[in-house]
Scaffold this motif. Structure first.
Motif, short mmCIF file in Angstrom:
data_model
loop_
_atom_site.label_atom_id
_atom_site.label_comp_id
_atom_site.label_asym_id
_atom_site.label_seq_id
_atom_site.Cartn_x
_atom_site.Cartn_y
_atom_site.Cartn_z
N MET A 1 0.84 -1.19 0.00
CA MET A 1 0.00 0.00 0.00
C MET A 1 0.87 1.25 0.00
SD MET A 1 -3.23 -0.46 0.02
CE MET A 1 -4.62 -1.31 0.63
N ASN A 2 0.41 2.23 -0.74
CA ASN A 2 1.09 3.52 -0.78
C ASN A 2 0.20 4.57 -0.13
OD1 ASN A 2 3.33 2.61 -2.38
ND2 ASN A 2 1.95 2.58 -4.12
N SER A 3 0.81 5.54 0.49
CA SER A 3 0.09 6.65 1.11
C SER A 3 -0.05 7.78 0.10
CB SER A 3 0.84 7.13 2.35
OG SER A 3 0.13 8.17 2.96
N TYR A 4 -1.26 8.32 -0.02
CA TYR A 4 -1.55 9.42 -0.95
C TYR A 4 -2.14 10.58 -0.18
CZ TYR A 4 -0.91 6.12 -4.76
OH TYR A 4 -0.38 5.21 -5.64
N ARG A 5 -1.92 11.78 -0.70
CA ARG A 5 -2.52 12.99 -0.14
C ARG A 5 -3.27 13.71 -1.26
NH1 ARG A 5 2.58 13.17 1.04
NH2 ARG A 5 2.95 15.04 -0.17
N LEU A 6 -4.50 14.07 -0.99
CA LEU A 6 -5.31 14.82 -1.92
C LEU A 6 -5.46 16.23 -1.36
CD1 LEU A 6 -7.09 14.90 -4.46
CD2 LEU A 6 -9.01 14.15 -3.01
N TYR A 7 -4.90 17.19 -2.07
CA TYR A 7 -4.96 18.58 -1.64
C TYR A 7 -6.04 19.31 -2.43
CZ TYR A 7 -0.40 17.81 0.51
OH TYR A 7 0.63 17.34 1.28
N TYR A 8 -6.91 20.04 -1.71
CA TYR A 8 -7.88 20.93 -2.32
C TYR A 8 -7.27 22.32 -2.28
CZ TYR A 8 -11.26 17.17 -1.79
OH TYR A 8 -11.92 15.98 -1.86
N LEU A 9 -7.27 23.00 -3.42
CA LEU A 9 -6.62 24.30 -3.52
C LEU A 9 -7.64 25.42 -3.63
CD1 LEU A 9 -3.96 23.24 -6.18
CD2 LEU A 9 -3.77 23.14 -3.69
N ASP A 10 -7.28 26.57 -3.06
CA ASP A 10 -8.15 27.74 -3.21
C ASP A 10 -7.85 28.41 -4.55
OD1 ASP A 10 -5.83 29.29 -2.87
OD2 ASP A 10 -6.34 29.88 -0.82
N ALA A 27 -3.69 4.26 -10.03
CA ALA A 27 -5.01 4.19 -10.67
C ALA A 27 -6.12 4.16 -9.64
CB ALA A 27 -5.08 2.97 -11.59
N HIS A 28 -5.95 3.35 -8.60
CA HIS A 28 -6.96 3.28 -7.54
C HIS A 28 -7.05 4.62 -6.80
CE1 HIS A 28 -8.49 1.87 -3.49
NE2 HIS A 28 -9.48 1.66 -4.32
N ALA A 29 -5.91 5.24 -6.54
CA ALA A 29 -5.89 6.54 -5.85
C ALA A 29 -6.59 7.61 -6.68
CB ALA A 29 -4.45 6.95 -5.56
N GLN A 30 -6.40 7.58 -7.99
CA GLN A 30 -7.07 8.56 -8.85
C GLN A 30 -8.57 8.36 -8.85
OE1 GLN A 30 -5.08 9.56 -12.68
NE2 GLN A 30 -3.53 8.11 -11.95
N ARG A 31 -9.03 7.12 -8.88
CA ARG A 31 -10.47 6.87 -8.82
C ARG A 31 -11.05 7.37 -7.50
NH1 ARG A 31 -8.73 2.02 -11.10
NH2 ARG A 31 -8.99 0.89 -9.13
N LEU A 32 -10.34 7.14 -6.41
CA LEU A 32 -10.80 7.61 -5.11
C LEU A 32 -10.83 9.14 -5.06
CD1 LEU A 32 -11.75 6.66 -2.34
CD2 LEU A 32 -9.38 6.73 -1.60
N GLU A 43 -4.89 18.48 -6.16
CA GLU A 43 -3.65 17.81 -6.54
C GLU A 43 -3.55 16.53 -5.73
OE1 GLU A 43 -0.33 20.43 -5.95
OE2 GLU A 43 -0.83 21.62 -7.71
N LEU A 44 -3.20 15.44 -6.42
CA LEU A 44 -3.01 14.14 -5.79
C LEU A 44 -1.52 13.83 -5.76
CD1 LEU A 44 -4.21 11.49 -4.66
CD2 LEU A 44 -4.32 10.68 -7.03
N TRP A 45 -0.99 13.57 -4.57
CA TRP A 45 0.43 13.34 -4.38
C TRP A 45 0.66 12.01 -3.66
CZ3 TRP A 45 4.52 16.76 -5.51
CH2 TRP A 45 4.13 18.00 -5.99
N THR A 46 1.80 11.40 -3.97
CA THR A 46 2.33 10.30 -3.17
C THR A 46 3.79 10.63 -2.92
OG1 THR A 46 2.62 7.92 -2.94
CG2 THR A 46 2.84 8.81 -5.17
N GLY A 47 4.15 10.76 -1.66
CA GLY A 47 5.51 11.18 -1.32
C GLY A 47 5.79 12.54 -1.94
N GLN A 48 6.90 12.65 -2.66
CA GLN A 48 7.28 13.90 -3.32
C GLN A 48 6.81 13.95 -4.78
OE1 GLN A 48 8.88 16.49 -1.76
NE2 GLN A 48 8.58 15.29 0.10
N ARG A 49 6.02 12.98 -5.19
CA ARG A 49 5.61 12.88 -6.60
C ARG A 49 4.16 13.29 -6.80
NH1 ARG A 49 3.25 8.76 -9.62
NH2 ARG A 49 3.38 7.31 -7.85
N LEU A 50 3.96 14.23 -7.72
CA LEU A 50 2.61 14.63 -8.12
C LEU A 50 2.07 13.54 -9.05
CD1 LEU A 50 0.29 16.71 -8.37
CD2 LEU A 50 1.56 17.70 -10.29
N VAL A 51 0.95 12.97 -8.66
CA VAL A 51 0.32 11.93 -9.47
C VAL A 51 -0.56 12.57 -10.52
CG1 VAL A 51 -1.25 9.94 -9.43
CG2 VAL A 51 0.39 10.29 -7.56
#
Length: 64
Positions: A1-10, A27-32, A43-51
C-alpha cells in the motif's frame, strides 16, 4: 500500500484542505480522488511525486 494525499486548492493555488488515504496503486488513488472531487482544484500526491492535478470547474451559470 502507498500513502496518498489529496490537496484541495483555493483560487490562489494555496492548500485549503487535505485528505490522506492508502491505495494499492496510482489508478486506484485517482479513482478515489475523483469520487471526492468538488468544484475546487485538486492535486493528488504520493511522497514527493505529483500523481495528477485536477483543474477548477467553473460555475455553469456564469457567463464567459
Amino acid at each position: 500500500m502507498n500513502s496518498y494525499r489529496l490537496y484541495y486548492l483555493d483560487y490562489a493555488g494555496h492548500i485549503h484542505e487535505a485528505r490522506t488515504f492508502d491505495c494499492a496503486d496510482d489508478a486506484h488513488a485517482q479513482r478515489l480522488a475523483e469520487a471526492q472531487a468538488d468544484r475546487r482544484s485538486m492535486e493528488l500526491w504520493t511522497g514527493q511525486r505529483l500523481v495528477r492535478a485536477y483543474a477548477h470547474v467553473p460555475d455553469a451559470d456564469v457567463d464567459a
